[in-house]
Design a protein around this motif. Structure first.
Motif, PDB file in Angstrom:
ATOM      1  N   LYS A  33       0.884  -1.089   0.283  1.00 14.22           N
ATOM      2  CA  LYS A  33      -0.118   0.108   0.031  1.00 14.22           C
ATOM      3  C   LYS A  33       0.824   1.010  -0.057  1.00 14.22           C
ATOM      4  N   SER A  34       2.038   1.222   0.876  1.00 13.41           N
ATOM      5  CA  SER A  34       3.000   2.277   0.642  1.00 13.41           C
ATOM      6  C   SER A  34       3.389   2.704  -0.553  1.00 13.41           C
ATOM      7  N   ASP A  35       3.747   1.669  -1.370  1.00  8.85           N
ATOM      8  CA  ASP A  35       4.473   1.723  -2.491  1.00  8.85           C
ATOM      9  C   ASP A  35       3.555   2.530  -3.558  1.00  8.85           C
ATOM     10  N   ASP A  79       1.821   9.947  -5.101  1.00  8.12           N
ATOM     11  CA  ASP A  79       2.459  11.192  -4.483  1.00  8.12           C
ATOM     12  C   ASP A  79       3.252  11.728  -5.543  1.00  8.12           C
ATOM     13  N   GLU A  80       3.982  10.957  -6.519  1.00  9.11           N
ATOM     14  CA  GLU A  80       4.943  11.265  -7.035  1.00  9.11           C
ATOM     15  C   GLU A  80       4.484  12.318  -8.460  1.00  9.11           C
ATOM     16  N   VAL A  81       3.043  11.976  -8.466  1.00 11.89           N
ATOM     17  CA  VAL A  81       2.413  12.751  -9.888  1.00 11.89           C
ATOM     18  C   VAL A  81       2.349  14.202  -9.385  1.00 11.89           C
TER      19      VAL A  81
END
Length: 178
Positions: free
Chosen positions: A167-169, A175-177
């Motif tokens: 889930k964290s991945d 978030d990178e977007v």
């Protein structure tokens, strides 16, 4: 000897395939989840959210929601209990479910939290919240199991959530977007 090994392997294989909660396991693709649902295709609710009816289900829960990322696969499961107008009945059911989870996953830690169910389209009126979080080593690639006693749709019910280690991945890639 090889023959005996193969017989044992193929006898135990079905148990390892369906080892996780409700027969689901981390990283499953949409196609694999469809198989666990007896061939019934999950109903998309948008983004990574799908409603399913797993073959391996619990009579207390009537609705199952899974979150499946295109790259990481299955990363979260939510099961909603049948609702009841009696807060006392739901409290008793909460204690029973918590006891069952403790038998499987060990002792839990109680944490008071504020829960938002907007993602699964239920009115959430908070009267009491509980989160049971297992910080010890969890099996089935789980990172957290949460059990909430809450009120939705005018009645009381339970929300049982399983979050897998991937889930964290998924959250990091989202978030990178930004």
């Amino acid at each position: 000897m090889k023959k005996l090994f193969l017989i044992i392997l193929f006898t135990l294989l079905p148990f390892t395939i369906f080892a996780g909660p409700f027969g689901l396991k981390m990283g499953m693709t949409l196609e694999e989840v469809t198989e666990v649902c007896g061939g019934e295709k999950p109903k998309s609710e948008g983004d990574d959210c799908y409603r399913i009816t797993p073959v391996k289900n619990h009579p207390l829960f009537y609705e199952y929601i899974v979150f499946i990322d295109k790259t990481q696969g299955l990363y979260s499961i939510i099961a909603l209990s049948k609702s009841d107008s009696s807060r006392e009945i739901i409290n008793n059911t909460f204690v029973e479910v918590r006891g069952s989870l403790s038998k499987i996953y060990g002792a839990s830690e109680k944490v008071d939290i504020n829960v938002s169910l907007k993602d699964i389209k239920y009115e959430h009126v908070g009267t009491y919240y509980y989160c049971e979080k297992w910080d010890n080593e969890l099996k089935d690639d789980l990172i957290c199991i949460s059990l909430y006693a809450t009120r939705y749709g005018g009645s009381y019910g339970l929300v049982l959530q399983y979050d897998f280690t991937n889930k964290s991945d998924v959250e990091d890639s989202q978030d990178e977007v930004l």
